[in-house]
Design a protein around this motif. Structure first.
Motif, mmCIF file in Angstrom:
data_model
loop_
_atom_site.group_PDB
_atom_site.id
_atom_site.type_symbol
_atom_site.label_atom_id
_atom_site.label_comp_id
_atom_site.label_asym_id
_atom_site.label_seq_id
_atom_site.Cartn_x
_atom_site.Cartn_y
_atom_site.Cartn_z
ATOM 1 N N ARG A 165 -37.920 -7.925 0.661
ATOM 2 C CA ARG A 165 -39.062 -7.296 1.304
ATOM 3 C C ARG A 165 -38.633 -5.998 1.975
ATOM 4 N NH1 ARG A 165 -43.898 -8.930 2.785
ATOM 5 N NH2 ARG A 165 -43.527 -11.117 2.355
ATOM 6 N N GLY A 169 -43.515 -3.889 4.147
ATOM 7 C CA GLY A 169 -44.159 -5.088 3.624
ATOM 8 C C GLY A 169 -44.184 -5.147 2.115
ATOM 9 N N ARG A 208 -41.700 -16.418 -1.068
ATOM 10 C CA ARG A 208 -40.669 -15.473 -0.649
ATOM 11 C C ARG A 208 -39.286 -15.894 -1.116
ATOM 12 N NH1 ARG A 208 -42.405 -15.248 5.623
ATOM 13 N NH2 ARG A 208 -44.127 -13.771 5.463
ATOM 14 N N ASN A 262 -40.669 -7.065 13.471
ATOM 15 C CA ASN A 262 -41.304 -5.810 13.056
ATOM 16 C C ASN A 262 -42.062 -5.161 14.213
ATOM 17 O OD1 ASN A 262 -41.751 -3.861 11.061
ATOM 18 N ND2 ASN A 262 -43.646 -4.805 10.332
ATOM 19 N N LEU A 333 -43.130 -9.670 9.368
ATOM 20 C CA LEU A 333 -43.093 -9.892 7.924
ATOM 21 C C LEU A 333 -42.090 -10.989 7.569
ATOM 22 C CD1 LEU A 333 -43.003 -6.138 6.837
ATOM 23 C CD2 LEU A 333 -44.988 -7.653 6.794
ATOM 24 N N THR A 334 -41.606 -11.723 8.573
ATOM 25 C CA THR A 334 -40.559 -12.705 8.346
ATOM 26 C C THR A 334 -40.964 -14.127 8.702
ATOM 27 O OG1 THR A 334 -39.641 -12.408 10.574
ATOM 28 C CG2 THR A 334 -38.771 -10.981 8.835
ATOM 29 N N ASP A 355 -48.643 -9.290 7.295
ATOM 30 C CA ASP A 355 -48.016 -9.987 6.166
ATOM 31 C C ASP A 355 -49.091 -10.565 5.242
ATOM 32 O OD1 ASP A 355 -46.618 -11.652 4.438
ATOM 33 O OD2 ASP A 355 -45.193 -12.287 5.970
ATOM 34 N N CYS A 370 -56.144 -8.427 7.672
ATOM 35 C CA CYS A 370 -54.785 -8.168 7.210
ATOM 36 C C CYS A 370 -54.649 -6.739 6.726
ATOM 37 C CB CYS A 370 -54.395 -9.131 6.089
ATOM 38 S SG CYS A 370 -52.680 -8.943 5.542
ATOM 39 N N SER A 372 -51.180 -3.736 6.352
ATOM 40 C CA SER A 372 -49.812 -3.380 6.670
ATOM 41 C C SER A 372 -49.623 -1.883 6.535
ATOM 42 C CB SER A 372 -48.831 -4.128 5.753
ATOM 43 O OG SER A 372 -49.052 -3.763 4.405
#
Length: 434
Positions: A165, A169, A208, A262, A333-334, A355, A370, A372
């Motif tokens: 990633r 994002g 992911r 982030n 984003l994790t 994310d 949502c 990014s």
């Protein structure tokens, strides 16, 4: 007379109170939910000098500070450590983290012939990239883990190009992550080899990371979160305490104020939001472990005069922060679930997140707004400026969050335990180690 169906579960975690994070919250919620169903929990975790009572037994393992984020690590597990687990007489082992304490849980399950369940709480690939963990250190750890687990200890093969990633994002190729990713995959393969069932908190995890586990042994179980009642004037009290004007639009972030969350993207977005909404304020609620890094971000984006940094707060004070907020902004984003998303939603706060994977496959199931990258600021501004959008989003988020209760969480994990007990596989062959 004891219930023959009641279980005693040994949980293992490399993080626990007085630290606060999603793993800790999940374990406490699970232990409470299991207790209401007649089961007993005992937790093995690194010992802290100021350990906090939690309502169930906690075995403090010998530990040392690791110099990062106030974290203490359990010392390397030995045979006598397994004997301490045996003394607790568990029916099943549940490992929540992959550090030394988690390794002890895996060893105990193998040596004692117990079913083993593991929860993959953390997107380890993302964390390795965020902190650029040296590959040399990873190779040493991988070799040590393999030897301790009694599996092939030959060096992990080096990998070529890997997809990870990117900062905004998007997914992008990154040669620097190839070795780290390959080593982590090899470590996961060794760590999960003897596991009967692997729990992931959301489907986002599997989109992911390709876990080295038979898909038939993976189940998705979100952690449940209960609504928290607050006084009618709780929001005003929070604003007064931190000097936030009553009429200022308030953007809230809850979580570790660290680079893997982030946070820089949020501060950059706030600078843009302030152009349209000059009185906007931001509250960052959570532990700050890199003060210089954060101070540099505030200077870079010119938002220091509108950002309130509270540090880590007790749960009641965090609930007051939600009551004060106009929007909950989540740039991370994790995260594999983001319990704070559910907390905010249950408090009636509209959520804006960055994310897209967690947005679609997380506990709010697409209910949040949502966006990014460059769209994050615009999304926050839209929710703050459009009352109808804010209300619609808040209602949709709360409806989604209400589906994931602690009771449902406990019931689902109990079913996982019953399955692990019924399908327990033969223990792996072990070397004689001290």
């Amino acid at each position: 007379m004891p219930d023959p169906a009641a279980l005693r579960i040994a949980h293992f975690s490399d993080t626990f109170l007085p630290r606060r994070d999603g793993v800790i919250t999940s374990i406490r919620t699970l232990a409470g939910a299991l207790g209401s169903r007649g089961h007993e929990s005992v937790l093995f975790a690194p010992g802290y000098p100021d350990a906090t009572p939690v309502g169930f037994p906690v075995v403090g393992l010998s530990s040392v500070p690791c110099g990062v984020a106030d974290l203490r690590l359990a010392t390397w597990p030995r045979s006598r450590s397994v004997e301490r687990v045996a003394d607790a007489a568990p029916d099943l082992v549940h490992v929540h983290t992959p550090g030394p304490a988690g390794l002890l849980g895996v060893l105990a399950a193998q040596r004692l012939g117990l079913p083993l369940v593991q929860t993959y709480h953390t997107d380890l690939h993302a964390y390795l990239e965020a902190y650029r963990i040296p590959t040399t250190a990873l190779r040493v750890l991988l070799t040590a883990y393999r030897r301790r687990l009694g599996v092939d200890a030959s060096p992990a093969p080096r990998r070529g190009l890997r997809v990870v990633r990117g900062a905004a994002g998007a997914w992008r190729p990154e040669r620097r992550s190839a070795a780290r990713g390959g080593l982590l995959d090899a470590a996961n393969a060794a760590f999960f080899a003897g596991t009967d069932v692997v729990v992931v908190p959301t489907g986002a995890v599997l989109r992911r990371s390709a876990l080295p586990v038979d898909p038939a042994r993976i189940v998705s179980v979100p952690t449940g979160v209960a609504p928290r009642a607050v006084a009618a004037d709780a929001g005003r009290g929070f604003r007064d305490r931190y000097g936030i004007p009553a009429d200022a639009p308030l953007v809230l972030f809850v979580g570790r104020v660290n680079r893997e969350k982030n946070v820089e993207a949020l501060l950059a977005a706030v600078a843009e939001v302030a152009v349209a909404l000059p009185t906007v304020r931001v509250a960052l609620v959570g532990a700050v472990y890199e003060q210089r890094w954060l101070a540099g971000l505030l200077r870079t984006h010119g938002v220091g005069d509108r950002v309130v940094i509270t540090g880590q707060l007790p749960a009641a004070a965090v609930a007051e922060a939600y009551a004060a907020a106009d929007v909950f902004a989540f740039p991370s984003l994790t995260d594999t679930q983001g319990l704070v998303l559910q907390e905010a939603a249950l408090a009636g706060v509209p959520v804006v997140m960055a994310d897209s994977v967690l947005h679609a496959h997380g506990p709010l199931a697409g209910a949040a707004v949502c966006a990014s990258g460059d769209g994050f600021a615009a999304a926050i501004t839209a929710v703050l400026s459009d009352g109808e959008l804010a209300t619609r989003t808040a209602v949709a988020c709360r409806t989604a969050a209400l589906r994931h209760t602690p009771e449902a969480y406990g019931s689902a994990i109990e079913a996982v335990y019953r399955r692990a007990l019924a399908e327990r596989r033969a223990p792996l062959p072990l070397r004689a180690t001290a």
